[in-house]
Design a protein around this motif. Structure first.
Motif, PDB file in Angstrom:
ATOM      1  N   GLU A  65       4.117  17.550 -31.263  1.00 48.28           N
ATOM      2  CA  GLU A  65       5.407  18.194 -31.500  1.00 48.28           C
ATOM      3  C   GLU A  65       6.440  17.744 -30.467  1.00 48.28           C
ATOM      4  OE1 GLU A  65       4.428  22.287 -31.389  1.00 48.28           O
ATOM      5  OE2 GLU A  65       3.367  22.283 -33.329  1.00 48.28           O
ATOM      6  N   ALA A  66       6.002  17.640 -29.211  1.00 46.11           N
ATOM      7  CA  ALA A  66       6.916  17.206 -28.151  1.00 46.11           C
ATOM      8  C   ALA A  66       7.374  15.774 -28.378  1.00 46.11           C
ATOM      9  CB  ALA A  66       6.233  17.335 -26.788  1.00 46.11           C
ATOM     10  N   LEU A  67       6.447  14.918 -28.793  1.00 46.17           N
ATOM     11  CA  LEU A  67       6.804  13.518 -29.029  1.00 46.17           C
ATOM     12  C   LEU A  67       7.781  13.378 -30.188  1.00 46.17           C
ATOM     13  CD1 LEU A  67       3.352  11.805 -28.486  1.00 46.17           C
ATOM     14  CD2 LEU A  67       5.403  11.422 -27.128  1.00 46.17           C
ATOM     15  N   GLN A  68       7.641  14.229 -31.202  1.00 45.90           N
ATOM     16  CA  GLN A  68       8.555  14.169 -32.342  1.00 45.90           C
ATOM     17  C   GLN A  68       9.979  14.520 -31.934  1.00 45.90           C
ATOM     18  OE1 GLN A  68       6.710  16.793 -35.185  1.00 45.90           O
ATOM     19  NE2 GLN A  68       5.317  15.219 -35.966  1.00 45.90           N
ATOM     20  N   GLU A  69      10.122  15.354 -30.916  1.00 44.16           N
ATOM     21  CA  GLU A  69      11.440  15.754 -30.446  1.00 44.16           C
ATOM     22  C   GLU A  69      12.052  14.732 -29.497  1.00 44.16           C
ATOM     23  OE1 GLU A  69      10.890  19.555 -28.701  1.00 44.16           O
ATOM     24  OE2 GLU A  69      10.404  20.564 -30.599  1.00 44.16           O
ATOM     25  N   GLU A  70      11.213  13.822 -28.968  1.00 41.86           N
ATOM     26  CA  GLU A  70      11.705  12.826 -28.028  1.00 41.86           C
ATOM     27  C   GLU A  70      12.225  11.600 -28.776  1.00 41.86           C
ATOM     28  OE1 GLU A  70       8.258  12.249 -25.694  1.00 41.86           O
ATOM     29  OE2 GLU A  70       8.593  13.998 -24.410  1.00 41.86           O
ATOM     30  N   SER A  71      13.010  10.814 -28.082  1.00 41.91           N
ATOM     31  CA  SER A  71      13.559   9.604 -28.696  1.00 41.91           C
ATOM     32  C   SER A  71      12.464   8.564 -28.880  1.00 41.91           C
ATOM     33  CB  SER A  71      14.662   9.026 -27.814  1.00 41.91           C
ATOM     34  OG  SER A  71      14.117   8.560 -26.590  1.00 41.91           O
ATOM     35  N   ALA A  72      12.751   7.587 -29.738  1.00 42.16           N
ATOM     36  CA  ALA A  72      11.774   6.518 -29.993  1.00 42.16           C
ATOM     37  C   ALA A  72      11.459   5.761 -28.710  1.00 42.16           C
ATOM     38  CB  ALA A  72      12.304   5.570 -31.064  1.00 42.16           C
ATOM     39  N   ALA A  73      12.482   5.559 -27.882  1.00 42.14           N
ATOM     40  CA  ALA A  73      12.283   4.830 -26.622  1.00 42.14           C
ATOM     41  C   ALA A  73      11.367   5.599 -25.688  1.00 42.14           C
ATOM     42  CB  ALA A  73      13.629   4.580 -25.947  1.00 42.14           C
ATOM     43  N   THR A  74      11.542   6.926 -25.655  1.00 34.53           N
ATOM     44  CA  THR A  74      10.704   7.753 -24.793  1.00 34.53           C
ATOM     45  C   THR A  74       9.270   7.763 -25.305  1.00 34.53           C
ATOM     46  OG1 THR A  74      12.589   9.159 -24.263  1.00 34.53           O
ATOM     47  CG2 THR A  74      10.402  10.046 -23.803  1.00 34.53           C
ATOM     48  N   ARG A  75       9.105   7.879 -26.623  1.00 37.70           N
ATOM     49  CA  ARG A  75       7.758   7.867 -27.196  1.00 37.70           C
ATOM     50  C   ARG A  75       7.058   6.558 -26.879  1.00 37.70           C
ATOM     51  NH1 ARG A  75      10.359  10.260 -31.655  1.00 37.70           N
ATOM     52  NH2 ARG A  75      10.333   8.292 -32.808  1.00 37.70           N
ATOM     53  N   ASP A  76       7.786   5.466 -27.000  1.00 38.36           N
ATOM     54  CA  ASP A  76       7.189   4.161 -26.739  1.00 38.36           C
ATOM     55  C   ASP A  76       6.811   4.010 -25.266  1.00 38.36           C
ATOM     56  OD1 ASP A  76       6.477   1.460 -27.759  1.00 38.36           O
ATOM     57  OD2 ASP A  76       7.968   0.827 -26.272  1.00 38.36           O
ATOM     58  N   SER A  77       7.619   4.578 -24.391  1.00 37.10           N
ATOM     59  CA  SER A  77       7.304   4.486 -22.964  1.00 37.10           C
ATOM     60  C   SER A  77       6.060   5.301 -22.626  1.00 37.10           C
ATOM     61  CB  SER A  77       8.487   4.977 -22.121  1.00 37.10           C
ATOM     62  OG  SER A  77       8.687   6.365 -22.295  1.00 37.10           O
ATOM     63  N   VAL A  78       5.818   6.362 -23.406  1.00 36.53           N
ATOM     64  CA  VAL A  78       4.640   7.192 -23.178  1.00 36.53           C
ATOM     65  C   VAL A  78       3.389   6.552 -23.776  1.00 36.53           C
ATOM     66  CG1 VAL A  78       3.540   9.397 -23.738  1.00 36.53           C
ATOM     67  CG2 VAL A  78       5.937   9.347 -23.011  1.00 36.53           C
ATOM     68  N   LEU A  79       3.480   6.112 -25.023  1.00 38.93           N
ATOM     69  CA  LEU A  79       2.294   5.669 -25.751  1.00 38.93           C
ATOM     70  C   LEU A  79       2.127   4.158 -25.827  1.00 38.93           C
ATOM     71  CD1 LEU A  79       2.336   8.218 -28.720  1.00 38.93           C
ATOM     72  CD2 LEU A  79       0.938   8.297 -26.669  1.00 38.93           C
ATOM     73  N   LYS A  80       3.199   3.407 -25.554  1.00 38.73           N
ATOM     74  CA  LYS A  80       3.137   1.928 -25.605  1.00 38.73           C
ATOM     75  C   LYS A  80       2.610   1.428 -26.950  1.00 38.73           C
ATOM     76  CE  LYS A  80       4.427   1.386 -21.286  1.00 38.73           C
ATOM     77  NZ  LYS A  80       3.529   0.844 -20.261  1.00 38.73           N
ATOM     78  N   GLY A  81       2.987   2.129 -28.018  1.00 37.13           N
ATOM     79  CA  GLY A  81       2.569   1.702 -29.345  1.00 37.13           C
ATOM     80  C   GLY A  81       1.172   2.139 -29.742  1.00 37.13           C
ATOM     81  N   HIS A  82       0.517   2.920 -28.890  1.00 36.12           N
ATOM     82  CA  HIS A  82      -0.837   3.389 -29.186  1.00 36.12           C
ATOM     83  C   HIS A  82      -0.797   4.813 -29.736  1.00 36.12           C
ATOM     84  CE1 HIS A  82      -2.521  -0.150 -27.246  1.00 36.12           C
ATOM     85  NE2 HIS A  82      -1.704   0.050 -26.234  1.00 36.12           N
ATOM     86  N   GLN A  83      -1.971   5.307 -30.138  1.00 43.40           N
ATOM     87  CA  GLN A  83      -2.037   6.637 -30.761  1.00 43.40           C
ATOM     88  C   GLN A  83      -2.252   7.758 -29.739  1.00 43.40           C
ATOM     89  OE1 GLN A  83      -4.998   6.386 -33.878  1.00 43.40           O
ATOM     90  NE2 GLN A  83      -3.909   4.762 -34.944  1.00 43.40           N
ATOM     91  N   ILE A  84      -3.193   7.559 -28.822  1.00 39.28           N
ATOM     92  CA  ILE A  84      -3.553   8.598 -27.860  1.00 39.28           C
ATOM     93  C   ILE A  84      -3.511   8.020 -26.442  1.00 39.28           C
ATOM     94  CG2 ILE A  84      -5.359  10.202 -27.091  1.00 39.28           C
ATOM     95  CD1 ILE A  84      -4.212  10.949 -29.759  1.00 39.28           C
ATOM     96  N   ARG A  85      -2.988   8.831 -25.496  1.00 34.21           N
ATOM     97  CA  ARG A  85      -3.000   8.410 -24.090  1.00 34.21           C
ATOM     98  C   ARG A  85      -3.665   9.480 -23.239  1.00 34.21           C
ATOM     99  NH1 ARG A  85       2.230   8.390 -20.303  1.00 34.21           N
ATOM    100  NH2 ARG A  85       1.468  10.512 -19.935  1.00 34.21           N
TER     101      ARG A  85
END
Length: 348
Positions: free
Chosen positions: A53-73
């Motif tokens: 839910e938190a990732l859905q509220e974040e920008s695409a750039a922020t999500r990518d910085s967190v997950l680097k294109g992966h599913q789980i971190r």
């Protein structure tokens, strides 16, 4: 005046207690969490949902910085490296166990999981003696890929056919408290497993890009639904089940030979073709008598199998000569080689 002084003193003591208590609220909260974890394995699925839910509220750039294109971190604590992480993919149960040495019961309190996957049904966690086990239950048979970068490890869950040219499911019949045929203290379940473990050695050494999944490699007894379910859910290209035969009466007799069952309801004819290959290779390798290929639709795992299926009866445990041979490691290795060659010939 004395009463007023007493009231002031009481208030002072109360405020002092609060000043001590309030800064440690987070510590107390962690202790409560630790007490919850100390009871054994718990579900941390809510944490994953909150992260999604938190990732859905974040920008695409922020999500990518967190997950680097992966599913789980996951985040590793200081002094814990990716070398401390091991993965056990239990395909028959659609369960992935991630073991990390060096993490305690408060791991998820300090290092929240980030990411999401539509295929995850539940995530549980337990830790004992600083060995943490994260168990992920999936809704399908998937492969897990791990990537590490600095203190982070990333996980992705992918379709087996994205990795392998072919997928084969191998089933060692019976197991656990269901021994199958039993003669002279010999259990069919053990003979079946011995042959399958020899077959596993060959697949482990193969230069072919085949994903081979086993319903069991120990003395367990997966349900019929899980056995054939592994073949169906993985969209396997072949399903091979290894058994040994006995007479209907269970008495020792002169009846001997090798038989292979196939799915008569398979209108493509592929089940019979694969079964015929298994029979030919077994006869050539073992020198046993042919009992032919037989329709086996009364058998649940044959009837319910979506991929081409062959249920092999290597020999008769109620025949003394074959019972002796079936216990011989060289004979077991020959049976395994025959089945390996049949699979390779069919696929390639």
């Amino acid at each position: 005046m004395g009463a007023f002084t007493a009231v002031i003193l009481a208030i002072t003591i109360l405020m002092s207690c609060l000043l001590i208590y309030v800064p440690n609220m987070h510590i107390i909260a962690l202790q409560v969490e630790d007490e919850k974890l100390s009871g054994g394995r718990i579900s941390v699925m809510d944490m994953l949902r909150s992260s999604e839910e938190a990732l859905q509220e974040e920008s695409a750039a922020t999500r990518d910085s967190v997950l680097k294109g992966h599913q789980i971190r996951l985040t590793l604590p200081q002094n814990v490296t990716s070398a401390s992480v091991s993965i056990d993919n239990i395909h028959v149960d659609k369960t992935i166990a991630i073991t990390i040495n060096g993490i305690g019961k408060d791991y998820f309190s300090n290092y929240p999981m980030r990411g999401a996957s539509n295929n995850i049904v539940d995530v549980t966690y337990d830790s004992e003696n600083l060995v943490g086990v994260i168990e992920i239950t999936m809704d399908d048979v998937l492969e897990v890929q791990m990537t590490s970068e600095d203190e982070y490890i990333y996980f992705d869950f992918v379709d087996p056919h994205e990795i392998y040219d072919y997928v084969v499911v191998v089933d060692a019949g019976h197991g656990g408290n269901v021994p199958g045929a039993t003669k002279q203290g010999v259990y069919e379940k053990d003979l079946n497993l011995d042959i399958v473990l020899e077959l596993k050695k060959l697949f482990d050494r193969t230069d072919k890009n085949i994903g081979v999944y086993y319903t069991r490699t120990d003395d367990s007894n997966p349900s019929f639904e899980n056995r054939v379910g592994l073949a169906n859910d993985s969209e396997a290209d072949l399903f091979l089940s290894v058994h040994n035969n006995s007479t209907a009466s269970g008495r020792m007799s002169s009846i001997n030979g090798t038989e292979v069952m196939y799915e008569g309801g398979d209108t493509t004819g592929e089940s019979k073709s694969f079964s015929t290959l298994c029979l030919v290779h077994l006869l050539n390798e073992l020198g046993s008598k042919s009992k032919g290929t037989v329709v086996g639709d009364e058998v649940y795992i044959i009837r319910m199998s979506e991929p081409p299926v062959a249920l092999v009866e290597v020999g008769f445990m109620t025949n003394q000569k074959e019972l002796d041979l079936l216990q011989d490691s060289e004979y077991q290795a020959k049976a395994a080689k025959a089945l390996y060659d049949a699979v390779i010939e069919y696929l390639y």
